[in-house]
Motif scaffolding. Structure first.
Motif, PDB file in Angstrom:
ATOM      1  N   ASN A 278       0.794  -1.111   0.022  1.00 17.62           N
ATOM      2  CA  ASN A 278      -0.053   0.020   0.075  1.00 17.62           C
ATOM      3  C   ASN A 278       0.837   1.268  -0.031  1.00 17.62           C
ATOM      4  O   ASN A 278       0.434   2.393   0.224  1.00 17.62           O
ATOM      5  CB  ASN A 278      -0.933  -0.112   1.122  1.00 17.62           C
ATOM      6  CG  ASN A 278      -2.063  -1.091   0.920  1.00 17.62           C
ATOM      7  OD1 ASN A 278      -2.652  -1.225  -0.008  1.00 17.62           O
ATOM      8  ND2 ASN A 278      -2.122  -2.039   2.063  1.00 17.62           N
ATOM      9  N   GLU A 286      -1.832  -2.634  -9.619  1.00 16.77           N
ATOM     10  CA  GLU A 286      -2.294  -1.540 -10.726  1.00 16.77           C
ATOM     11  C   GLU A 286      -1.649  -2.111 -12.075  1.00 16.77           C
ATOM     12  O   GLU A 286      -2.508  -2.009 -12.868  1.00 16.77           O
ATOM     13  CB  GLU A 286      -1.480  -0.256 -10.688  1.00 16.77           C
ATOM     14  CG  GLU A 286      -1.752   0.854 -11.601  1.00 16.77           C
ATOM     15  CD  GLU A 286      -1.215   2.328 -11.300  1.00 16.77           C
ATOM     16  OE1 GLU A 286      -0.438   2.362  -9.973  1.00 16.77           O
ATOM     17  OE2 GLU A 286      -1.173   3.227 -12.019  1.00 16.77           O
TER      18      GLU A 286
ATOM     19  N   LYS B   6     -22.428  -0.507   1.037  1.00 17.95           N
ATOM     20  CA  LYS B   6     -21.536  -1.046  -0.047  1.00 17.95           C
ATOM     21  C   LYS B   6     -21.273  -2.340  -0.205  1.00 17.95           C
ATOM     22  O   LYS B   6     -21.494  -3.228  -1.477  1.00 17.95           O
ATOM     23  CB  LYS B   6     -20.155  -0.395   0.183  1.00 17.95           C
ATOM     24  CG  LYS B   6     -19.176  -0.467  -1.105  1.00 17.95           C
ATOM     25  CD  LYS B   6     -17.698  -0.061  -0.656  1.00 17.95           C
ATOM     26  CE  LYS B   6     -16.612  -0.568  -1.281  1.00 17.95           C
ATOM     27  NZ  LYS B   6     -15.828  -1.270  -0.854  1.00 17.95           N
ATOM     28  N   ARG B  95      -7.242  -9.138  -4.724  1.00 15.92           N
ATOM     29  CA  ARG B  95      -6.799  -7.626  -4.975  1.00 15.92           C
ATOM     30  C   ARG B  95      -6.912  -7.732  -6.577  1.00 15.92           C
ATOM     31  O   ARG B  95      -7.417  -6.653  -7.179  1.00 15.92           O
ATOM     32  CB  ARG B  95      -5.685  -7.378  -4.478  1.00 15.92           C
ATOM     33  CG  ARG B  95      -5.706  -6.855  -2.966  1.00 15.92           C
ATOM     34  CD  ARG B  95      -4.714  -6.046  -2.623  1.00 15.92           C
ATOM     35  NE  ARG B  95      -4.276  -4.571  -3.343  1.00 15.92           N
ATOM     36  CZ  ARG B  95      -3.846  -3.713  -2.719  1.00 15.92           C
ATOM     37  NH1 ARG B  95      -3.130  -3.802  -1.408  1.00 15.92           N
ATOM     38  NH2 ARG B  95      -3.618  -2.444  -3.410  1.00 15.92           N
ATOM     39  N   GLU B  99      -9.429  -5.863  -9.036  1.00 17.95           N
ATOM     40  CA  GLU B  99      -9.031  -4.543 -10.125  1.00 17.95           C
ATOM     41  C   GLU B  99      -9.827  -4.876 -11.577  1.00 17.95           C
ATOM     42  O   GLU B  99     -10.010  -3.885 -12.239  1.00 17.95           O
ATOM     43  CB  GLU B  99      -7.479  -4.788 -10.492  1.00 17.95           C
ATOM     44  CG  GLU B  99      -6.601  -4.452  -9.201  1.00 17.95           C
ATOM     45  CD  GLU B  99      -6.362  -3.011  -9.152  1.00 17.95           C
ATOM     46  OE1 GLU B  99      -6.670  -2.267  -9.983  1.00 17.95           O
ATOM     47  OE2 GLU B  99      -6.083  -2.476  -7.986  1.00 17.95           O
ATOM     48  N   ASN B 119     -12.605  -5.272   3.229  1.00 14.08           N
ATOM     49  CA  ASN B 119     -11.397  -4.424   3.665  1.00 14.08           C
ATOM     50  C   ASN B 119     -10.086  -4.027   2.992  1.00 14.08           C
ATOM     51  O   ASN B 119      -9.470  -2.990   2.963  1.00 14.08           O
ATOM     52  CB  ASN B 119     -10.930  -4.860   5.130  1.00 14.08           C
ATOM     53  CG  ASN B 119     -11.879  -4.567   6.205  1.00 14.08           C
ATOM     54  OD1 ASN B 119     -13.003  -3.854   5.951  1.00 14.08           O
ATOM     55  ND2 ASN B 119     -11.875  -5.474   7.256  1.00 14.08           N
ATOM     56  N   VAL B 121     -10.125  -4.657  -0.821  1.00 16.34           N
ATOM     57  CA  VAL B 121     -10.694  -4.201  -2.352  1.00 16.34           C
ATOM     58  C   VAL B 121     -11.342  -3.022  -2.148  1.00 16.34           C
ATOM     59  O   VAL B 121     -12.228  -2.769  -1.130  1.00 16.34           O
ATOM     60  CB  VAL B 121     -11.183  -5.438  -2.964  1.00 16.34           C
ATOM     61  CG1 VAL B 121     -10.377  -6.723  -3.152  1.00 16.34           C
ATOM     62  CG2 VAL B 121     -12.546  -5.612  -2.499  1.00 16.34           C
ATOM     63  N   ASP B 122     -11.211  -2.458  -3.466  1.00 14.92           N
ATOM     64  CA  ASP B 122     -11.940  -1.253  -3.668  1.00 14.92           C
ATOM     65  C   ASP B 122     -13.634  -1.459  -3.801  1.00 14.92           C
ATOM     66  O   ASP B 122     -14.542  -0.845  -3.546  1.00 14.92           O
ATOM     67  CB  ASP B 122     -11.355  -0.300  -4.632  1.00 14.92           C
ATOM     68  CG  ASP B 122     -10.141   0.324  -4.055  1.00 14.92           C
ATOM     69  OD1 ASP B 122     -10.055   0.384  -3.002  1.00 14.92           O
ATOM     70  OD2 ASP B 122      -9.374   0.660  -4.923  1.00 14.92           O
ATOM     71  N   VAL B 123     -13.743  -2.421  -4.708  1.00 16.69           N
ATOM     72  CA  VAL B 123     -15.136  -2.876  -5.230  1.00 16.69           C
ATOM     73  C   VAL B 123     -16.036  -3.437  -4.030  1.00 16.69           C
ATOM     74  O   VAL B 123     -15.578  -3.920  -3.073  1.00 16.69           O
ATOM     75  CB  VAL B 123     -15.062  -3.490  -6.434  1.00 16.69           C
ATOM     76  CG1 VAL B 123     -14.389  -2.859  -7.604  1.00 16.69           C
ATOM     77  CG2 VAL B 123     -14.392  -5.065  -6.276  1.00 16.69           C
TER      78      VAL B 123
END
Lengths: 304, 304, 304
Positions: A278, A286, B6, B95, B99, B119, B121-123
């Motif tokens: 992170n 990415e 979410k 992760r 993505e 906690n 991952v963003d999605v």
């Protein structure tokens, strides 16, 4: 249009113009890959996925690429669910799936399989890794990651780190980088140095190469640390392996004072410590994402 | 809009208003799930399916839900075809697939996995069952089934039958029912009673609970018989198991004179006799179908 | 419309008019199957694929057919990733997947499974092979291949070659050909002759049948050589097997002077030599492709 490859077998088949064409197209694909724009560029099209070896990242990113463009996929994720278990040979299977599809993606554990397949089917074939052979779409996404994050490839200082002897990823990447105006360092234990013939090819291409066994030596003059795994099996003596592994593990402490971004083809085991994940320097997730726009660009280019 | 979750991790994260919002939206989804209407609400969107444990109903109903809404899926149906076999850890895999995707559905045999994944991952992450932990979308479809067939949840008399000690499905359902104004009976052999802490939580929520070991005792004052499997492994003595199994098997004869509908999370083995399948009371296949509109409602709510 | 079958279980359920309807519709599907035209005829529709036995060609061609028509698929490619591993019985699984889908395709190793399934679910069921039983869509594509390449079925001279005793493909094909005005030869070792009851049925249908154990005898008066595999296991004596295998292997040398096209349901092992693959006579890969338009025609006909 610069790009006139039918098959994507080896990065060595591409010249700089081809690569730049794909990287540019990938940039246009990115908003679609991020689900910010919709596309039906490949709607009605079918991609045949022949994964004789399991793979998460490569397989799913090809599927994601095809589906983000409105296309569909058919295929298998391991040899077990194919007729391979009935003794059908590879040749017949790929010809048949080639008949059903608009392009094929193949992963196999035997070097040369993708080229062989490209010669027997009519549709475009994309090599998703054939054993010790090539994995050209990985190299494309590696290049795209550098350009995307650092704004350019020319003039970058890139250190390839780890197992440079056996890693197909770093071999392909080395050849691709030779098409650009870059500084390349090879950082590896002496047992796992880049093969002579590759060094020879690179020097013929005019690339300045620097070899060392110390990450510390290159760290403050490097823009990209491209890390690969050193496998235990390469060392007869476990103690020797442990010592070397320690010296090639990337930690956030090691990176202090460096501006280099850290890339990795993944999967990693422990060659990059989780405390790098992170940080602004750890960019391998990415990088994994960029597999999607790059493969979208390739699929869009080869499927008619 | 009432719904602002979410992630869908535990039914306990939802209040009554959230649940009612989803049940209402599921009703709008039903004609699409039944293929009587078309939708492209999620076209261009990708759902990542990470099934570390095999599952037919849950996996296929999520896929059906996503595809009925015009979206696509990527993922794996068992750990074997993922990079898990190469030793890649869960964290990196999720992760990466995160993505590629607009949301993740995860099933894993280890309690707490879904929350852990949410906690990192963003999605949005949807828990499709994590071991002894939670399976919130099952509970949602259970509630939807009751409301859909009986017109309401409030005022229903509901008997949870079978293994109430270890069954995660009945634990989640009990907590969810506590948000409504219902009569709940717990029917189980004494060895498999609902755990004390859950009884305590329910009584704090103001739910009247009745415990018994006899189906006959509740049968004529029950609207819903929610049946779960009693596993042989729970009993050291096979003879004891056989006796108990007999007393908790639902047959059409047992149901004579009762108006209760019979529900089951499936798979069932023999705890509901096949002669119940085609009676007006056996509603477990219809219940399985309702997994599709309920999951459509959830996907539509969390995917932006 | 001539076609009013709901389920596709056995080729014997179809009359000549039904078959001709499908063959004609398949011709309209071909440009879509070849990706020269787009269709969204089945968009929003879901095909449930229940493959209890692995299969490449059949499974992928059904998927291709559904996706070329804008539809989607859900299901499993082998019993392992289904709840079968949890002990769920076939009946419950197919009822549930039937609830999610607009039609089911099923492959199973037990004869009669497809008919059984058709009786318990509401949606159309297509038999993709049930053990020693039927595989009607294979027969349809066999007929389509003949018509497509040779312009007609009536008046053709067709030799079925190989294991005529156990091969379900040749049994179904024989019954189907009996609906047309054709000349049929059965070419097999004496141990593997066409079963008496089938010969009897054919003669009742008015088909002239000729039996021989020599390919040479029929070669110059045959339009279609339909080859099937002779399995080693059929012969107690390995020497006997090797001798017979040699006599039934199709090579380009054998075909010299013949105009017959060579068909095969695939997979083949070595009963057709690879030197036939790229001759104008070897049409089995083209035949495999025709599985797509034929299955598109069937899916379009049964899915409402």
């Amino acid at each position: 249009m610069a790009f006139n490859q039918k098959d994507i077998i080896s990065i060595r088949d591409f010249d700089r113009k081809d690569i730049e064409y794909i990287l540019k197209l990938a940039e246009e694909m990115e908003p679609i890959a991020r689900s910010k724009k919709k596309s039906d560029a490949l709607s009605g099209k079918l991609l045949g996925m022949l994964f004789y070896e399991p793979s998460t990242r490569t397989r799913l990113s090809f599927e994601a690429a095809m589906k983000r463009l409105g296309g569909s996929t058919i295929g298998f994720a391991e040899a077990g669910t194919s007729s391979a278990t009935k003794g059908e040979n590879l040749t017949d299977t790929v010809r048949i799936v080639g008949e059903y599809s608009d392009a094929l993606v193949i992963r196999h554990n035997m070097e040369g399989t993708a080229r062989f397949v490209a010669n027997i089917v009519d549709v475009p074939v994309i090599n998703a890794g054939d054993g010790a052979g090539q994995h050209p779409t990985q190299t494309m996404l590696d290049l795209y990651t550098m350009k995307r994050i650092l704004g350019r490839i020319d003039d970058l200082r890139i250190a390839l780190v780890g197992d440079l002897k056996y890693g197909r990823t770093v071999h392909s990447l080395a050849y691709a980088l030779a098409k650009f105006d870059v500084d390349v360092s090879f950082v590896s234990p002496k047992e796992l140095k880049m093969p002579h013939e590759i060094l020879h090819d690179l020097s013929k291409s005019g690339v300045d190469v620097y070899e060392t066994d110390s990450i510390h030596e290159v760290l403050d003059k490097t823009d990209v640390l491209y890390v690969t795994r050193i496998q235990k099996e390469r060392f007869p003596d476990p103690a020797e392996y442990l010592k070397i592994k320690g010296a090639y593990t990337i930690t956030s402490k090691l990176l202090e004072g460096s501006d280099a971004i850290v890339m990795h083809p993944l999967p990693r085991i422990d060659e990059i410590s989780h405390d790098v994940d992170n940080t602004p320097q750890g960019r391998y997730f990415e990088q994994a994402f960029y597999g999607v726009p790059v493969r979208m660009a390739l699929l869009k280019s080869v499927i008619k």
